[in-house]
Write an enzyme that holds these catalytic residues in place. Sequence first.
Site, mmCIF file in Angstrom:
data_model
loop_
_atom_site.group_PDB
_atom_site.id
_atom_site.type_symbol
_atom_site.label_atom_id
_atom_site.label_comp_id
_atom_site.label_asym_id
_atom_site.label_seq_id
_atom_site.Cartn_x
_atom_site.Cartn_y
_atom_site.Cartn_z
ATOM 1 N N GLU A 75 0.816 -1.221 0.000
ATOM 2 C CA GLU A 75 0.000 0.000 0.000
ATOM 3 C C GLU A 75 0.851 1.272 0.000
ATOM 4 O O GLU A 75 0.449 2.302 -0.544
ATOM 5 C CB GLU A 75 -0.904 0.013 1.236
ATOM 6 N N HIS A 170 1.146 5.714 10.664
ATOM 7 C CA HIS A 170 0.436 6.328 9.536
ATOM 8 C C HIS A 170 -0.952 6.808 9.957
ATOM 9 O O HIS A 170 -1.482 6.369 10.973
ATOM 10 C CB HIS A 170 0.227 5.282 8.428
ATOM 11 N N CYS A 271 -2.515 -2.276 4.515
ATOM 12 C CA CYS A 271 -1.120 -2.184 4.041
ATOM 13 C C CYS A 271 -0.769 -3.252 3.015
ATOM 14 O O CYS A 271 0.162 -3.075 2.243
ATOM 15 C CB CYS A 271 -0.135 -2.376 5.193
HETATM 16 N N1 GLY Z 1 7.128 -2.003 8.726
HETATM 17 C C1 GLY Z 1 6.364 -1.082 8.024
HETATM 18 C C2 GLY Z 1 7.032 0.256 7.990
HETATM 19 O O1 GLY Z 1 7.633 0.621 8.973
HETATM 20 O O2 GLY Z 1 7.019 0.957 7.023
#
Ligand code: GLY
Length: 282
Positions: A75, A170, A271
């Site tokens: 994603e 996020h 994701c």
């Molecule tokens: N493990 C996902 C990220 O930190 O982007």
Amino acid sequence: MAGLMAGFGNFTHAVVRGIPASLAKEALRTDSLDVDLTGAQKEHEAYVSVLRHKLGLEVIELAADESLPDCVFVEDAAVVCGDTALITRPGAESRRKETEAMKRALKELDMNIVEMADENATLDGGDVLFTGREFFVGLSKRTNQRGAEILADAFKDYAVSTVPVLEGLHLKSFCSMGGPGLIIIGSSEPAQKALKIMQQMSDHRYDKLTVPDDHAANCIYMNLPNKGHVLLHCTPEEYPESAKVFEKLKDHMLIPVSNKEKVKVDGALTCCSILINKKAKI
Ligand code: GLY
């Protein structure tokens, strides 16, 4: 504005990627948790199987790349809306090359490719919430203002507002869409603050579904022919109280999907796929 909300959640294709063995030790993570690699791979196979077999999407499965420990989290590498695919510039440098295979796959699907070439811009798809009417872009450790501006240029038919992400990785670490006009949101203070900002920014009145656990607020909504409203959400084993909230959604086909291992490296349900509608325009 073009086709506002029409076809929201209607998908025909999904792009996913395998889990490399390097995920266990090298994938980025907020907390230093150990991942059971076999468990993560099984969990991901079950996720892909739901998309392919239960929901009937055409699934394009990219090969895992050992040099890209986070590559399963597709994603973050692209934002697709309608026929346009914005190839992102992920905020973590170790993740930048993940976009190469994604770009090839989306080109093969005949998407109009837009690239985020500006070296001052960063954007992870996990920070992008598309509601069917507009985009909200989280300004986080991974996504900056310039990234949000480039997204706004790529999807000119839609309003784009930015939202500070005060905690977590996020924007979608604590929210997602649960249907047309329905935002699923976690209960934490940062999540509730973000929702308030989104409500203030928008001229639409969104409904909200609040769940006790922020992680459980990351769900996948689809509206599929012959199936209607579909919601992939956390399992009762992971988040029993949040799962009870989803059980109250009587119009949705509810599909619990386990994310016990991937969450240890900050992965959520959204994701792990890029969803595409190749038939109708969004
Ligand atoms: N493990 C996902 C990220 O930190 O982007």
